[in-house]
Enzyme design. Structure first.
Site, PDB file in Angstrom:
ATOM      1  N   LYS A   9      43.293  33.170  68.699  1.00 44.49           N
ATOM      2  CA  LYS A   9      42.914  34.447  68.070  1.00 44.49           C
ATOM      3  C   LYS A   9      44.007  35.185  67.341  1.00 44.49           C
ATOM      4  O   LYS A   9      45.254  34.473  67.166  1.00 44.49           O
ATOM      5  CB  LYS A   9      42.534  35.393  69.223  1.00 44.49           C
ATOM      6  CG  LYS A   9      41.301  34.934  69.980  1.00 44.49           C
ATOM      7  CD  LYS A   9      41.114  35.816  71.222  1.00 44.49           C
ATOM      8  CE  LYS A   9      39.624  35.458  72.015  1.00 44.49           C
ATOM      9  NZ  LYS A   9      39.438  36.559  72.995  1.00 44.49           N
ATOM     10  N   TYR A  49      30.047  36.038  68.974  1.00 51.41           N
ATOM     11  CA  TYR A  49      29.825  36.999  70.262  1.00 51.41           C
ATOM     12  C   TYR A  49      28.819  37.663  70.431  1.00 51.41           C
ATOM     13  O   TYR A  49      28.605  38.909  70.989  1.00 51.41           O
ATOM     14  CB  TYR A  49      31.126  38.162  69.978  1.00 51.41           C
ATOM     15  CG  TYR A  49      32.378  37.522  70.219  1.00 51.41           C
ATOM     16  CD1 TYR A  49      32.782  36.818  71.488  1.00 51.41           C
ATOM     17  CD2 TYR A  49      33.508  37.510  69.438  1.00 51.41           C
ATOM     18  CE1 TYR A  49      34.180  36.338  71.731  1.00 51.41           C
ATOM     19  CE2 TYR A  49      34.772  37.033  69.703  1.00 51.41           C
ATOM     20  CZ  TYR A  49      34.891  36.581  70.641  1.00 51.41           C
ATOM     21  OH  TYR A  49      36.347  36.132  71.180  1.00 51.41           O
ATOM     22  N   ASN A 112      43.993  39.149  73.965  1.00 49.33           N
ATOM     23  CA  ASN A 112      44.282  37.927  75.111  1.00 49.33           C
ATOM     24  C   ASN A 112      44.232  36.681  74.467  1.00 49.33           C
ATOM     25  O   ASN A 112      44.226  35.458  75.117  1.00 49.33           O
ATOM     26  CB  ASN A 112      43.058  37.886  76.230  1.00 49.33           C
ATOM     27  CG  ASN A 112      41.624  37.935  75.779  1.00 49.33           C
ATOM     28  OD1 ASN A 112      41.589  37.484  74.382  1.00 49.33           O
ATOM     29  ND2 ASN A 112      40.660  38.014  76.446  1.00 49.33           N
ATOM     30  N   HIS A 115      40.375  32.178  72.994  1.00 50.83           N
ATOM     31  CA  HIS A 115      38.760  31.845  73.270  1.00 50.83           C
ATOM     32  C   HIS A 115      38.628  30.533  73.716  1.00 50.83           C
ATOM     33  O   HIS A 115      39.120  29.550  73.266  1.00 50.83           O
ATOM     34  CB  HIS A 115      38.210  32.245  72.125  1.00 50.83           C
ATOM     35  CG  HIS A 115      36.582  31.739  72.452  1.00 50.83           C
ATOM     36  ND1 HIS A 115      35.664  32.571  73.343  1.00 50.83           N
ATOM     37  CD2 HIS A 115      35.916  30.542  72.349  1.00 50.83           C
ATOM     38  CE1 HIS A 115      34.559  31.904  73.338  1.00 50.83           C
ATOM     39  NE2 HIS A 115      34.541  30.911  72.739  1.00 50.83           N
ATOM     40  N   GLU A 126      28.710  26.532  70.209  1.00 50.26           N
ATOM     41  CA  GLU A 126      29.931  27.278  69.409  1.00 50.26           C
ATOM     42  C   GLU A 126      30.871  26.351  68.570  1.00 50.26           C
ATOM     43  O   GLU A 126      31.286  26.582  67.511  1.00 50.26           O
ATOM     44  CB  GLU A 126      30.961  27.844  70.505  1.00 50.26           C
ATOM     45  CG  GLU A 126      30.320  29.140  71.250  1.00 50.26           C
ATOM     46  CD  GLU A 126      31.309  29.418  72.410  1.00 50.26           C
ATOM     47  OE1 GLU A 126      32.433  28.958  72.573  1.00 50.26           O
ATOM     48  OE2 GLU A 126      30.772  30.624  73.143  1.00 50.26           O
TER      49      GLU A 126
HETATM   50  P1  IDP Z   1      36.391  35.522  77.779  1.00 52.26           P
HETATM   51  O1  IDP Z   1      37.093  35.397  76.337  1.00 52.26           O
HETATM   52  O2  IDP Z   1      37.377  35.197  78.936  1.00 52.26           O
HETATM   53  O3  IDP Z   1      35.217  34.376  77.940  1.00 52.26           O
HETATM   54  P2  IDP Z   1      34.351  37.312  77.791  1.00 52.26           P
HETATM   55  O4  IDP Z   1      33.785  38.107  78.736  1.00 52.26           O
HETATM   56  O5  IDP Z   1      33.378  36.451  77.147  1.00 52.26           O
HETATM   57  O6  IDP Z   1      35.764  36.839  78.151  1.00 52.26           O
HETATM   58  O7  IDP Z   1      34.622  38.404  76.623  1.00 52.26           O
HETATM   59  C1  IDP Z   1      35.110  37.978  75.307  1.00 52.26           C
HETATM   60  C2  IDP Z   1      36.173  38.771  74.829  1.00 52.26           C
HETATM   61  O8  IDP Z   1      36.081  39.833  74.535  1.00 52.26           O
HETATM   62  C3  IDP Z   1      37.447  38.470  75.501  1.00 52.26           C
HETATM   63  O9  IDP Z   1      38.251  37.481  75.349  1.00 52.26           O
HETATM   64  C4  IDP Z   1      38.282  39.740  75.107  1.00 52.26           C
HETATM   65  O10 IDP Z   1      39.000  39.527  73.975  1.00 52.26           O
HETATM   66  C5  IDP Z   1      37.020  40.625  74.834  1.00 52.26           C
HETATM   67  N1  IDP Z   1      36.734  41.587  75.980  1.00 52.26           N
HETATM   68  C6  IDP Z   1      35.979  41.322  76.954  1.00 52.26           C
HETATM   69  N2  IDP Z   1      36.027  42.458  78.062  1.00 52.26           N
HETATM   70  C7  IDP Z   1      36.811  43.334  77.250  1.00 52.26           C
HETATM   71  C8  IDP Z   1      36.823  44.780  77.563  1.00 52.26           C
HETATM   72  O11 IDP Z   1      36.465  45.257  78.487  1.00 52.26           O
HETATM   73  N3  IDP Z   1      37.597  45.490  76.495  1.00 52.26           N
HETATM   74  C9  IDP Z   1      38.038  44.864  75.324  1.00 52.26           C
HETATM   75  N4  IDP Z   1      37.762  43.639  75.083  1.00 52.26           N
HETATM   76  C10 IDP Z   1      37.036  42.883  75.793  1.00 52.26           C
HETATM   77 MG    MG Z   2      33.456  34.300  76.869  1.00 52.57          MG
END
Ligand code: IDP
Ligand code: MG
Length: 149
Positions: A9, A49, A112, A115, A126
C-alpha cells in the site's frame, strides 16, 4: 494452485518498505506470477473494496489506497491465500503478532501497509481486477521441488 493478490500500500511504498515486504513473501516460498508499480484509480479502488461500501471508513480507505503509488503482486502456491494472510498479520496492526508484517512495521488500521486476499475466490477475482492475462506468467521455478512436496 491458489492465487492471492498482494498490494504493497501507499504508506509502505512511501516508507521504503517495498523490498522488505516482498522479501517476506518470497522467503516464505510463494511464487511471484505478476508484479507491477501503479497508481490505483478511484474506480479500481471502489471495485477492489466493494465489500466495504457504506462503512464509515470507506471514504478514508479509498483516499488512502489512491493517495500515492502501490506495488501489486500476484502470488501463487498451495494454500497461498491463508499463508499470505498469516504473513501479513491481523487487520489492526497493534493486535498483529510480532513476526508478521503488520506486527513488525505498523500501528494503525488505516496505515496497515499491505493487502492480501481473504479467500480463494476473492484471490482469483482480485488478481483479475489488477492484472491482464498477458501480465501473469506461469513459470516453473527451479526451487519448487524444495518448497512444494
Ligand atoms: P484486511 O485488509 O485485513 O483484509 P478488511 O477488513 O478487509 O481488512 O479492511 C480492508 C482495509 O480497510 C484494511 O486493511 C484497512 O486498511 C481498512 N480498514 C478496515 N477497518 C478499518 C477501520 O475501522 N478504520 C480505518 N480503516 C479500516
Ligand atoms: Mg480484506
Amino acid at each position: 494452485m491458489e492465487r492471492t493478490l498482494i498490494i504493497v500500500k501507499p504508506d509502505a511504498v512511501q516508507r521504503g518498505l517495498t523490498g522488505t515486504i516482498i522479501s517476506r513473501f518470497e522467503a516464505r516460498g510463494l511464487r511471484i506470477v505478476g508484479m507491477k508499480f501503479m497508481q490505483v484509480s478511484r474506480a479500481l479502488a471502489e471495485k477492489h473494496y466493494a465489500e466495504h461500501v457504506g462503512k464509515p471508513f470507506f471514504e478514508g480507505l479509498v483516499k488512502y489506497i489512491t493517495s500515492s503509488p502501490v506495488v501489486v503482486i500476484a502470488l501463487e502456491g498451495k494454500n497461498a491465500v491463508e499463508a499470505a494472510r498469516k504473513t501479513i498479520g491481523s487487520t489492526k496492526p497493534h493486535e498483529a503478532a510480532a513476526g508478521t508484517i503488520r506486527g513488525d512495521f505498523a500501528l494503525e488500521v488505516g496505515r496497515n501497509l499491505v493487502h492480501g486476499s481473504d479467500g480463494v475466490e476473492s484471490g482469483q477475482r482480485e488478481v483479475a481486477n489488477f492484472f491482464t492475462d498477458a501480465e501473469l506468467i506461469s513459470w516453473p521455478r527451479n526451487t519448487d521441488p524444495w518448497i512444494f512436496e
